[in-house]
Motif scaffolding. Structure first.
Motif, mmCIF file in Angstrom:
data_model
loop_
_atom_site.group_PDB
_atom_site.id
_atom_site.type_symbol
_atom_site.label_atom_id
_atom_site.label_comp_id
_atom_site.label_asym_id
_atom_site.label_seq_id
_atom_site.Cartn_x
_atom_site.Cartn_y
_atom_site.Cartn_z
ATOM 1 N N LEU A 195 -14.453 -44.609 -10.498
ATOM 2 C CA LEU A 195 -15.601 -44.363 -9.611
ATOM 3 C C LEU A 195 -15.146 -44.446 -8.256
ATOM 4 O O LEU A 195 -15.809 -43.651 -7.419
ATOM 5 N N GLU A 196 -14.113 -45.472 -8.034
ATOM 6 C CA GLU A 196 -13.829 -45.392 -6.455
ATOM 7 C C GLU A 196 -13.073 -44.408 -5.893
ATOM 8 O O GLU A 196 -13.295 -43.641 -5.034
ATOM 9 N N SER A 197 -12.399 -43.565 -7.089
ATOM 10 C CA SER A 197 -11.679 -42.132 -6.643
ATOM 11 C C SER A 197 -12.758 -41.263 -6.396
ATOM 12 O O SER A 197 -12.722 -40.321 -5.476
ATOM 13 N N PHE A 198 -13.718 -41.154 -7.333
ATOM 14 C CA PHE A 198 -14.916 -40.179 -7.151
ATOM 15 C C PHE A 198 -15.565 -40.410 -6.000
ATOM 16 O O PHE A 198 -16.059 -39.346 -5.266
ATOM 17 N N MET A 199 -15.864 -41.599 -5.391
ATOM 18 C CA MET A 199 -16.501 -41.849 -4.290
ATOM 19 C C MET A 199 -15.803 -41.396 -3.045
ATOM 20 O O MET A 199 -16.317 -41.125 -1.978
ATOM 21 N N LYS A 200 -14.581 -41.395 -3.211
ATOM 22 C CA LYS A 200 -13.782 -41.140 -1.780
ATOM 23 C C LYS A 200 -13.772 -39.658 -1.726
ATOM 24 O O LYS A 200 -13.836 -39.076 -0.619
ATOM 25 N N SER A 201 -13.976 -38.866 -2.849
ATOM 26 C CA SER A 201 -13.831 -37.279 -2.653
ATOM 27 C C SER A 201 -14.930 -37.054 -3.855
ATOM 28 O O SER A 201 -14.152 -36.392 -4.685
ATOM 29 N N HIS A 250 -21.805 -47.339 -0.877
ATOM 30 C CA HIS A 250 -22.518 -46.009 -1.003
ATOM 31 C C HIS A 250 -23.750 -45.876 -0.129
ATOM 32 O O HIS A 250 -24.095 -45.001 0.511
ATOM 33 N N ILE A 251 -24.758 -46.985 -0.341
ATOM 34 C CA ILE A 251 -25.997 -46.807 0.237
ATOM 35 C C ILE A 251 -25.837 -46.692 2.010
ATOM 36 O O ILE A 251 -26.848 -46.341 2.716
ATOM 37 N N LYS A 252 -24.824 -47.694 2.250
ATOM 38 C CA LYS A 252 -24.690 -47.776 3.779
ATOM 39 C C LYS A 252 -24.161 -46.340 4.192
ATOM 40 O O LYS A 252 -24.387 -45.917 5.446
ATOM 41 N N GLU A 253 -23.196 -45.812 3.469
ATOM 42 C CA GLU A 253 -22.649 -44.489 4.104
ATOM 43 C C GLU A 253 -23.500 -43.363 3.848
ATOM 44 O O GLU A 253 -23.635 -42.701 4.904
#
Length: 1956
Positions: A195-201, A250-253
């Motif tokens: 999930l961390e990898s997905f959120m980065k790209s 995610h919400i902040k970004e």
């Protein structure tokens, strides 16, 4: 393999057990879980498959089945070897695909995942264990190809929430958790990394981030739910923290809330783990609160008041306990100000509403029971009301009769009590029918009614009445067999209520069958004593389902903390700026790509898109749709807010907006459903408080074109929604294989459990009996049992008794009574009873009783627990099917209580949208339960300014000064819109345009409540109210209301003046004829007024009464007045129409949401105190004033209404200003509007407007042109006026005036008589006078001159009018038919009924067909003076005569029926004779004396000599030849010479006088009796000696009867010789027929018993004797005694049959036959007299066949039993030949006797059976002895078999029934095998032939061996045959019998009448 392992194997197999078409089991014999008990055959294990073994054609597999099999193979194939990456990925992806198929495939996928192979694959994926040499793929690939498909598979709602798969799902998530959570930690390490990898790209990723987070957290949440240790696992805490960080970042970004579902799941997990959340919440902003000065009273918090008072509301029992009921302290009730309560926030909110709702519902029960308990303890009766006014019914002297099994609850119990006082009134006490009617109309103890059973010993049990306590009509249409059976049971149960005038009984079910309550019930089931009286209190109208599910749901919500939209529901402090809160949009609508398409609302269906939080031109929606401005705004705002509130003032279209919203949501459902794993919006939940409102809303949705609606609940009364009911929808769903199997297993388990466990009920019922204690002692304390009831020793010889009760009583009364030391019960258990003191004996006895009841208590609790477990599993399967149907629905409608009841199932649906109609009427407690955890969008539509929720306890109401601090009746809608001080409100929309009321009416609520309310243009054009001067008026009065009936009466206010005035006003309005049904409504706030208005209005108009008002009347206990009492069959409606229209009458509370053109309101209250009552609140006033469309009229005291009520004061002020209030009401005549009409009291209407107009004469012209004679009236009445003036219209065809009234229709034919002497008709007859219309055309005249004519076809000569055409096909001849029918009667029908005419071309065809004769048969019986009184039966023989037998003698008379054989008189002296000659034979034998020919020498009372012959009784003096009347003297007594009685010389030929009163001289009488055939005569015709013909069998022809009346001549002693001979013949014939009729049913019973025995298994109980050797010797009776002891009940019915056969054999024994009895009597007389006579050795009439048949039947019966017993005993494990000691020599002797007697009488079949039986017994005995002892038996048996075979060859026809049996017994002798006698087809054929052997319709003959037979048809021999018994030749040719056949002449008619 053990049975348990087999069953486990079967449970995991995805196959069906059986092939029903072939009867083969799909398991092999070694694998079947049922083993040898399986009722299906097992295929040959050598074959490859059951289908191939049967040679069945293999059908092609479906796609889903083929893929499922391939997937299962991929899992199980080499599962211990690590797979390749591709194989493992494909396996999980294929699983995700499979769950898209039907429910059965889904279940198979999950079940296979929890197998050893499936769990191994999951471990391999978590450990990333692949085949040797494989490269580990990137973590993104692992997550996307393996983990995510697996997660999406196991989180499907229909899987994760399935009750059927609950165990499998639990196993799956437990395995994923692993030991100490290590597997979960490892798995989620991969997940978080991916999930961390997905959120980065995120670009280019094949999956959606929202889906990934939601699914991953769904699995994690389930892991936490299933595994309790997970809640304290630190590793999981770290995982949760990582997820929180990812979502926060995610919400902040992104500044988006697209992870709303994931955030909600994370918050739920944190709540379970006790972790706080740092997530930013999109909730309302809490601002600083202004502190105000307050004074707070200190209140003690919850807990400690009594045993049911806890701080934690989840620990509180719903129903009150004894301690709670008797507590003197008031209950803790939370206040509306949450800050003063012991809990705040969500917990405080739930706690408050739970406690207040419980107080409102359960509190009234608690107080009512307390009143009853106090009365019971103080010895005073209950008054039927509690302190809070709740109504109750109390039943006294209650006794628990018995505990009974019950399918629904496991068990129920029946209680009896004294009949209520009103049911025992003098009017109905002695009438069962009136008691039944009283119980029906009183509505007492209805099914499911709530009751409380209590006594003075602190035992309190809340129960419900059994469902089948009364019979109800139920559903319409044909009833199923099960429904009819239920109705029958209900009627039987209901009869227990009204059957007895003193006591009534009803079945109850425990409300909560806890261990404690069961113990209390067992205590109450003991016989009541004076110290413990029992009472039963009923709470009419209170139903548990109305509140208990809601209370339980609130407790569950408190435990889980799971409720949607918490931040919006929990009160929030108001900020300084007083602004409303900001409500976020629904989560599903917050997605970036989501938008609503409103095209479904547009008239052109053009697309119109709306996206939340973005600008939208609402003008486009307003112009393009049917929504007004406020409606369009409300709709857009409702779509934009997760919690939407819409206020709809009266008439503004709340329902219309609700339907539009649902249409929009459903139209966008597909667009909103984008998440996988069922994360879409799901079905829309539509909730209402009442069933009536829910049906209305769903019908609106249906009419709007919305499909796929499901209505839950069983109280719907809408025919439109019938097919949408869930129970009907489910019927169309097919269960899966696994569900069907589970149901079958559960049914079997339930049957076994109920049969085994609930047998304890019978033991509880007899627990007080000495027998129960005796059995208990034998089991638990055998040493004490032996002392009391066992063998007596020296000390107990005087104590023991066969009476157990006396034995115990004697023991208790014995023993020394002194002594200071008393041993404990434990010591006494090991002490001899004889040495105990009296006190110790009583102590031990009570300990026994206590132990017995404790054991019974434990057993019953265990049975109930098992029953409850099975029931829950049944419900789980039903729920699974329900969920499948509900998931396919668009809309699911249910009430709030229905939702609470089905809370668990609805949570599994995961619905996202909730719509509540009339939310302002729903209690907040009820509405809170509807906020399921998955709800993202809630829309509440209502009006808080109309009716508030109804509550029972006025002390909790906001309208009460004391109740304001609780304000339970403030709805959630009102609290959110207008919260209390300091609380921030939520935004809401108000609809502004009303389309119901005329502006003058709407002004009343606009000026007081709704300042922004607008009127639609359409309401301004409403017409005036016909017959009224003004459309709005208040008729003010000062007439006082009626006083209350009792201090507890709170609902029965009524006002006599207003009742009369309202009825008169309604009558006036209806008489205008301008309003349709339901356009006029009468409203009142009180049920008491409603009751009296019904009575008054029912006398004037037809009333359509609302069902809700009827229910309220019943709940309030207000009985229907006699004037309007509904019939028993239809109590829900009154259909009494006396005028042209109908109206609606209702209470104000039940009329919300309704409307009518004209409303009449009766306010009722008028009192010196000016108490307004119910209408003191603006909410009710609002509803009252807003129901009318065209006009509204109020009847009430304005001073009472407006005193202290501001809104009423404002209304009165407005009406006063407009002149719309006064003490007189102005009417208006539609035809004379200028005429002033004013009414003040009801009688004024009849004075000034008697017919709805005015008092002037009607000026309108009638349709005929005459002036109307009536007073001014409405047009509809004007048209009904009947003009009574002479008719001015001329008649057609003549100039005569019309003779009728003007209002009558003129006659078509002129009836004026016209005279013309020269008038000749076309037929030639002259007629002078005719009616005018006939004189105009003579062809229309029917000439009535009578003519005689012959009718063609039947040739009857009939007199008929001239105009009748007898040759016409239409002519019907009415002459009696008179034809002779085949039955011998003359046809009594008319000729037209028997003769039909038809045309065949030009010729007329006559077809004569007589209908079946229905006359009385009236054939005379030949052996009595009676005739057949049955209906004519054609050529069929008459039924036996049922009149008493007329045979008698001087000693006695026969007491049997004519058709039964008589017993011969056993007296030795015969009464026949005279001084000249006397008979020396017994009374029943033929006389042997010479009848005397002399005249009787006796003198009559008149003094003249007797005219009778010597030896006969003298006649009455009226028959004296000298004194007799002329009519007697003129009787002809000599048929030969034709002499009369007066002409006869009595000295030469005396007369004979029979009992019938007719008489002949002796010569004529002797000739009639054919005396010359039996006596020798001299030349003068005098008797000289006897003839021997009288000794010939059946030689006497018919005994002649009186030639005049057919009376009996059998009492004449002169003819004793031939009469006695005939009576012997007749008795013998009757005996033959009777014996045959008794024999046939016995043989049929034997056949049935044989068939039943053959179907039993071969198990017998263990041997009862000590030694394992059975002895079967002696007579057959001794052998049967042994079998009775050893076989228990196996031969019970067979032995009863044997006893009946034994009795039959005795009755048909040779010695019992009539002729044999007479023969013995004659022989006895001869021995005593020392003489010999003709009857000494004549036994030709003795019939031996019956005795032989009886002996044969007895032998066969015993042989069947014995053969079966020996076969079963020898097949029993552990038994050998030597274990049975048999000796059948006595049996074989009886068989030999049968052979000899049958051979002597030539009965060949019985002779052959005797040989067979002998051989069979020999074979049986050989089975049980050694081979050395069986040689002789073998030889004897074979000898008899050979004899039987010879008979078979010689007499094949006679012995055909036993041919197979001969061969079978021969094999048994030869091979030592068992032969079981069976009933073959030949034996049945023989029996059928015997049943018709004596047909009774032919003539009787005897063969050469004296066997009787009959010849039918003409009764003469026409063909040759063989005797069925001996084979002798019988019959003949050409009416000539063969040699040896004799004709039994006298039997021909007598036997025919016996109808055998």
């Amino acid at each position: 393999m053990t049975s348990k392992k087999k069953l486990v194997t079967a449970l995991t197999r995805p196959v069906v057990f059986t092939d029903f078409t072939s009867g083969l089991c799909r398991f092999s014999a070694t694998e079947c879980p049922f083993g040898a008990k399986c009722k299906f055959n097992h295929a040959n294990p050598a074959h490859s498959s059951p289908r191939q073994a049967r040679g069945l054609r293999l059908e092609p597999l479906s796609t889903s089945e083929a893929e499922l099999r391939a997937w299962r193979l991929s899992i199980s194939d080499n599962h211990t070897i690590p797979p390749t990456v591709a194989k493992l990925s494909k396996m999980f992806q294929q699983a995700l695909k499979l769950i898209g198929y039907d429910a059965g495939v889904k279940q198979e996928v999950i079940r296979h995942f929890v197998t050893e192979a499936g769990l191994q694959r999951i471990r391999q994926a978590v450990d990333q264990e692949y085949s040797h040499g494989a490269t580990r793929p990137p973590v993104n690939t692992v997550f996307g190809d393996q983990i995510l498909p697996f997660f999406m598979t196991i989180t499907r709602p229909e899987i994760i929430e399935s009750a059927l798969l609950e165990q499998h799902v639990g196993t799956l998530f437990t395995y994923i958790y692993g030991i100490n959570g290590r597997r979960t930690a490892k798995l989620y390490g991969l997940v978080l990394e991916a999930l961390e990898s997905f959120m980065k790209s995120p670009e280019g990723q094949p999956i959606d981030i929202e889906t990934s987070f939601t699914v991953a957290l769904s699995v994690l949440a389930k892991i936490v739910d299933v595994n309790t240790p997970a809640q304290v696992n630190d590793a999981l805490h770290l995982i949760i923290k990582s997820f929180e960080d990812l979502i926060s970042n995610h919400i902040k970004e992104t500044k988006q809330t697209d992870l709303f579902d994931a955030a909600a799941l994370l918050g739920r997990i944190q709540h379970c783990l006790g972790l706080g959340s740092n997530l930013p919440a999109a909730t309302v902003t809490q601002r600083l609160q202004i502190k105000k000065a307050t004074f707070v009273m200190k209140r003690s918090g919850p807990g400690g008041r009594h045993s049911n008072d806890f701080k934690d509301m989840t620990q509180i029992n719903i129903m009150p306990t004894y301690d709670e009921i008797m507590s003197a302290r008031a209950e803790y009730l939370p206040l509306v100000d949450l800050a003063q309560n012991h809990q705040q926030g969500l917990d405080g909110l739930l706690d408050r509403h739970f406690r207040l709702l419980r107080e409102d519902t359960v509190g009234q029960l608690r107080d009512a029971v307390k009143v009853g308990l106090e009365g019971l303890q103080q010895g005073r009766p209950a008054n039927g009301h509690s302190r809070n006014g709740a109504r109750t019914y109390t039943y006294q002297n209650v006794q628990v009769n018995a505990l009974l099994p019950d399918d629904r609850a496991g068990f129920k119990f029946e209680v009896s009590f004294d009949q209520p006082a009103r049911s025992t009134s003098s009017k109905i006490q002695n009438s069962s029918a009136k008691r039944k009617e009283w119980w029906l109309q009183s509505k007492r103890l209805e099914p499911d009614a709530l009751v409380c059973l209590f006594d003075s010993q602190e035992n309190i049990l809340f129960c419900t009445v059994g469902q089948l306590s009364k019979q109800h009509g139920g559903k319409k249409g044909p009833k199923l067999r099960s429904d009819k059976q239920k109705d029958k049971i209900a009627e039987e149960n209901f009869k227990k209520l009204y059957g007895s005038p003193q006591r009534a009984a009803v079945s109850l079910i425990l409300e909560d069958a806890t261990n404690e309550n069961i113990g209390k019930l067992i205590d109450l089931s003991k016989r009541p004593s004076k110290q413990s009286r029992v009472c039963l209190v009923e709470f009419p109208g209170v139903l548990l389902p109305a509140f208990k599910p809601t209370l339980l749901a609130l407790q569950q919500m408190k435990k889980s903390g799971n409720i949607a939209l918490i931040q919006l529901l929990v009160p929030v402090a108001r900020g300084n700026d007083e602004t409303v809160a900001t409500v976020p949009p629904p989560a599903y609508a917050s997605k970036t790509s989501f938008r609503f398409n409103l095209s479904c609302l547009m008239r052109t269906k053009a697309d119109l898109f709306f996206t939340v939080n973005r600008p939208f031109d609402i003008k486009v929606l307003q112009d393009g749709s049917q929504l007004d401005d406020a409606q369009a705004t409300a709709l857009i705002d409702a779509l934009s807010r997760s919690l939407a509130l819409i206020q709809g003032p009266p008439g503004t279209g709340k329902s219309f907006v609700g339907v539009a919203l649902i249409k929009v949501l459903l139209a966008n459902k597909r667009h909103a459903t984008r998440l996988p794993a069922g994360a879409g919006i799901g079905p829309i939940i539509v909730v209402c408080y009442t069933n009536h409102a829910l049906d209305q809303l769903l019908e609106h949705l249906h009419n709007a074109g919305i499909e796929q609606i499901i209505r839950m609940g069983g109280q719907s009364k809408s025919e439109i929604l019938e097919e949408c009911l869930l129970r009907n929808v489910v019927k169309k769903d097919s269960r899966t294989k696994h569900e069907n199997y589970s149901l079958a297993m559960l049914h079997k388990e339930q049957e076994d459990n109920d049969r085994k466990e609930f047998s304890v009920l019978e033991q509880i019922n007899r627990a007080d009996s000495p027998t129960a204690l005796k059995d208990f002692l034998k089991l638990r304390w055998p040493q004490h049992h032996a002392e009391l009831f066992g063998r007596p020793d020296d000390e107990w010889q005087t104590v023991r008794s066969k009476d157990s009760q006396k034995t115990i009583r004697d023991w208790l009364s014995g023993g020394p009574s002194g002594g200071n030391t008393k041993r404990g019960v434990k010591v006494l258990h090991n002490t001899r009873l004889a040495v105990m003191s009296k006190q110790e004996r009583y102590s031990l006895f009570h300990a026994w009783e206590t132990s017995l009841r404790k054991e019974l208590h434990q057993r019953l609790s265990k049975a109930v627990s098992a029953h409850r477990s099975i029931k829950e599993r049944f419900e789980a399967i039903t729920e699974e099917s329900n969920l499948r149907c509900l998931r396919t629905a668009n809309v699911i409608g249910l009430t709030t209580s229905g939702l609470a009841k089905n809370l668990g199932m609805l949570r599994k649906l995961n619905p996202r949208i909730l719509v509540c109609e009339e939310a302002g009427e729903v209690l907040e407690a009820h509405l809170l339960t509807t906020f399921l955890p998955s709800i993202q969008h809630a829309i509440l539509i209502g009006d808080h300014q109309q009716l508030r929720p109804q509550i029972q306890n006025h002390d909790l109401s906001s309208a009460n000064q004391r109740g304001k601090q609780y304000s339970l009746d403030i709805s959630l809608f009102e609290r959110l819109v207008e919260p209390s001080s300091g609380i921030q409100p939520l935004p809401y929309n108000t609809l502004e345009t009303q389309r119901r009321m005329h502006p003058s009416i709407s002004r009343l609520i606009r000026a007081t409540l709704y300042p922004a309310l607008k009127d639609a243009s359409t309401v301004e054009s409403y017409p005036e109210v016909i017959g009224m001067k003004k459309r709005l008026f208040w008729l003010d009065h000062m007439e006082l209301e009626a006083p209350r009936q009792s201090e507890f009466d709170t609902t029965s206010h009524w006002n006599p003046f207003e009742v009369e005035m309202t009825a008169a006003l309604v009558s006036h309005l209806v008489s205008q004829g301008s309003y349709q049904p339901d356009e006029i409504a009468v409203l009142t706030p009180y049920l008491g007024q409603l009751q009296h208005l019904r009575a008054a209005l029912s006398k004037v108009v037809a009333i359509v009464l609302g069902e809700r008002d009827l229910e309220d009347l019943e709940t309030a206990g207000i009985e229907t007045l006699d004037a309007v009492k509904p019939p028993m069959a239809a109590p829900q409606a009154i259909n009494k129409t006396t005028l042209l229209k109908a109206l609606r009458i209702a209470t104000i509370d039940n009329f919300q949401g309704e409307e009518a053109k004209v409303i009449v309101i009766s306010l009722v209250r008028s009192n010196p105190q000016n108490k307004c009552g119910f209408l003191n609140a603006s909410n009710r006033i609002n509803v009252t004033l807003s129901r009318a469309q065209h006009g509204m009229y109020i009847v009430g005291n304005s001073r009472t209404a407006s005193f202290g009520v501001q809104m009423w004061a404002d209304v009165v002020a407005m009406l006063t200003a407009d002149g719309n209030i006064g003490t007189s009401l102005d009417l208006q005549c539609p035809r004379h509007p200028e005429t002033p009409i004013s009414v003040t009291v009801a009688d004024d209407f009849s004075k000034v407007s008697p017919e709805g107009g005015c008092s002037l004469k009607c000026v309108d012209q009638l349709d005929c042109g005459h002036a109307c004679p009536a007073k001014c009236h409405a047009q509809v009445l004007h048209k009904a006026v009947h003009c009574l003036k002479p008719c001015p219209r001329p008649l057609k065809g003549c100039d005569h005036p019309c003779p009728g009234y003007c209002g009558d229709a003129c006659p078509i034919k002129c009836q004026v008589m016209v005279r013309d002497a020269s008038r000749i008709l076309p037929c030639g007859h002259q007629i002078e006078t005719l009616p005018c219309w006939q004189s105009q055309d003579l062809n229309l005249v029917n000439c009535m001159v009578q003519m005689q004519r012959t009718v063609p076809g039947c040739e009857h000569v009939v007199t008929m009018p001239c105009y009748v055409d007898e040759s016409s096909d239409q002519y019907a001849c009415n002459v009696p038919c008179g034809a002779h029918l085949p039955c011998g009667h003359s046809c009594r029908n008319t000729c037209k009924a028997c003769t039909a005419r038809s045309l065949d071309g030009t010729a007329t065809v006559f077809d004569t067909r007589h209908v079946a004769c229905k006359q009385v048969c009236d054939r005379s019986y030949t052996n009595c003076a009676h005739s057949c009184r049955g209906a004519c039966h054609g050529i069929e023989p008459c039924a036996p005569c049922t009149a008493p037998c007329e045979n008698s003698c001087s000693h006695s008379r026969c007491g049997k029926l004519c058709s039964e054989p008589c017993r011969p008189c056993a007296e030795e002296r015969c009464a026949s004779g005279c001084p000249h000659s006397k008979c020396s034979m017994p009374c029943s034998a033929p006389c042997n004396h010479i009848p005397c020919d002399k005249r009787c020498s006796e003198v009559l009372l008149c003094g003249h000599q007797c005219p009778s012959i010597c030896g006969e009784p003298c006649p009455l003096p009226k028959y004296c030849q000298t004194c007799a009347e002329d009519d007697i003297k003129g009787v002809m007594v000599d048929f030969i010479e034709g002499l009369t009685y007066a002409e006869t010389d009595l000295d030469q030929t005396p007369c004979i006088f029979p009992p019938c009163g007719h008489f002949l001289n002796v010569d004529s009488s002797d000739g009639l009796m054919s005396m010359g055939d039996y006596y020798a005569m001299n030349a003068e015709g005098r008797i000289t000696s006897l003839k021997s013909a009288a000794s010939v069998p059946f030689s006497i022809k018919e005994v002649k009867r009186c030639p005049t009346c057919r009376g009996s001549l059998r009492s004449i002693t002169r003819y004793g010789r031939l009469i006695r001979r005939a009576m012997i013949d007749e008795a013998t014939k009757r005996f033959i027929v009777w014996a045959q009729s008794q024999y046939i049913p016995l043989v049929q019973r034997l056949h049935l018993e044989q068939d039943a025995l053959a179907k039993m298994d071969s198990k017998l109980p263990a041997v009862n004797s000590v030694a394992n050797t059975l002895v079967l010797k002696g007579s057959s009776e001794e052998q049967m005694q042994v079998l009775r002891k050893e076989s228990c009940t196996r031969y019970k019915s067979f032995l009863r049959l044997r006893a009946d056969v034994y009795t039959y054999r005795h009755n048909v024994d040779v010695e019992e036959q009539p002729f044999k009895r007479v023969l013995m009597l004659v022989q006895n007389a001869r021995r005593r007299q020392g003489t010999k006579g003709e009857c000494d050795s004549d036994d030709s009439l003795v019939q031996t066949r019956a005795s032989l048949l009886a002996l044969t039947l007895l032998l066969r019966c015993e042989l069947v039993i014995m053969a079966d017993f020996i076969r079963c005993r020898l097949s029993h494990a552990g038994f050998q030949k030597g274990d049975i000691n048999v000796d059948f020599s006595k049996n074989r002797e009886l068989c030999q006797k049968l052979v000899v007697e049958s051979a002597n009488s030539s009965n060949r079949l019985q002779e052959a059976e005797g040989h067979i039986f002998f051989a069979h017994y020999a074979a049986l005995e050989r089975q049980c002895i050694s081979s050395q002892g069986g040689t002789q038996l073998l030889a004897e048996g074979q000898s008899h078999i050979e004899s039987a075979k010879k008979l078979k060859d010689l007499h094949r026809t006679q012995t055909i029934a036993v041919h197979d049996e001969i061969e079978a017994v021969a094999r048994m002798l030869r091979d030592g095998t068992f032969y079981e006698p069976v009933t073959n087809a030949e034996m049945r054929a023989v029996l059928a032939a015997m049943a018709t052997e004596f047909s009774g319709t032919g003539h009787w003959y005897y063969c050469s061996n004296n066997h009787p037979f009959t010849i039918g048809e003409c009764g003469m021999p026409m063909e040759e045959a063989r005797c069925p018994q001996c084979g002798a030749q019988i019959g003949g040719r050409g009416h000539v019998a063969v040699e040896g056949v004799t004709h039994a002449t006298d039997l021909e008619q007598q036997f025919g009448r016996l109808a055998v």
